[in-house]
Scaffold this active site. Structure first.
Site, short mmCIF file in Angstrom:
data_model
loop_
_atom_site.label_atom_id
_atom_site.label_comp_id
_atom_site.label_asym_id
_atom_site.label_seq_id
_atom_site.Cartn_x
_atom_site.Cartn_y
_atom_site.Cartn_z
N ASP A 148 13.20 7.03 37.83
CA ASP A 148 14.51 6.52 37.44
C ASP A 148 15.52 6.96 38.50
OD1 ASP A 148 15.57 5.37 34.52
OD2 ASP A 148 17.14 6.27 35.74
N ARG A 164 33.20 6.88 30.40
CA ARG A 164 32.13 7.76 30.85
C ARG A 164 32.60 8.70 31.95
NH1 ARG A 164 26.78 3.78 31.04
NH2 ARG A 164 26.80 3.22 28.84
#
Length: 303
Positions: free
Chosen positions: A172, A60
């Site tokens: 979030d 990632r």
């Protein structure tokens, strides 16, 4: 003449800083740098990154390194840990390592219970109020599928009953997924679990030729759902303390038990008496001092 052996402390330090040697020809995080990233994410976001997650983190991070035009993981870690780049980079690093699995109508039993039990009982408890506003909080909202599922369920009920209004908050830690949630655009295959009647009422389909089929939530629904960034590891949450339903599903599994208990206690403090906390079906309530009672699998009511 033979060299004297290095002291043990020096040997350990050299090994921990040595690059991981693998035969794939790619650059890799050293054990020491992965350990620093793991400790940082644990302290800042409460997310555990055991050694088995190293390859995931590397995969990632490669896109992030390309964006910054940084050639190696060693140079990247120099930038964030030794050259004052951490403050600017931390939001991006958290975006990279967070897992954002979400679906519409995931664990559908919860939404059926919301319709048949939770909302009717919450409205009955406020019988003296005229058009009360129910407040729903998706506390790890990812790209918004959970928040908009709640919105569709409550919109259907409000149309039928016309005796309440509602607002929905999605939070979030990842700014990337919050941007996605605010756009409220989803690939057509993601909305398969949404009942056809709701698709017809609450979704708009892209009609541009040659583009992949995407759908967007209708404006009437988007106006009822707000998204804000929140780190669940923060000591205080700057939101209302009379929330009716809080969803924190499939998130606690990433925290250790101490942080699980702290997060749950903070969230329960934002529920009105009689309000509901929903966890994931693979999770269980932590501790015995929290003022809630279990009313269904993974569903708890504040007493």
């Amino acid at each position: 003449m033979a060299r004297a052996p290095l002291p043990l402390e020096t040997t350990v330090a050299l090994v921990s800083r040595a690059p991981i040697v693998e035969d794939d020809g790619e650059d890799h995080l050293s054990p020491a740098d992965f350990g620093k990233i793991s400790a940082l994410i644990g302290s800042e976001a409460g997310i555990r990154l055991p050694p088995a997650k190293r390859l995931m983190v590397e995969g990632r991070l490669r896109r992030r390194l390309r964006a910054l035009q940084i050639a190696t993981f060693d140079a990247y870690c120099d930038y964030i840990f030794r050259h004052d780049g951490l403050k600017a980079e931390l939001p991006y690093l958290i975006n990279v390592v967070t897992t954002n699995k979400t679906d519409f109508f995931r664990e559908p039993e919860h939404f059926e219970l919301m319709r048949s039990k939770m909302v009717p009982e919450l409205l009955a408890a406020r019988d003296g109020e005229r058009n009360p506003v129910l407040k729903i909080w998706s506390a790890a909202s990812s790209t918004g599928a959970e928040a908009f599922t709640c919105a569709m369920v409550l919109a259907d009920m409000a149309k039928a009953q016309r005796n309440f209004r509602f607002s929905i908050l999605g939070t979030d830690i990842s700014t990337d997924v919050l941007d996605h949630a605010r756009r409220a655009v989803y690939p057509a295959d993601q909305i398969v679990p949404v009942p056809q009647s709701m698709q017809a009422q609450y979704l708009m389909w892209s009609r541009k030729a040659g583009l992949r089929p995407d759908v967007r939530m209708v404006p009437e629904l988007r106006r009822l759902v707000q998204f804000h960034r929140l780190n669940l590891m923060d000591e205080k949450y700057p939101f209302d303390r009379d929330v009716d339903i809080i969803l924190l599903r499939n998130v606690l599994i990433y925290f250790d038990k101490t942080d699980q208990a702290k997060v749950i206690n903070r969230l329960v403090g934002h529920l009105r008496p009689g309000g509901y906390l929903l966890l994931g079906h693979s999770e269980s309530m932590i501790g015995t001092s929290i003022p809630v009672r279990q009313v269904a699998p993974a569903v708890f009511q504040r007493v």
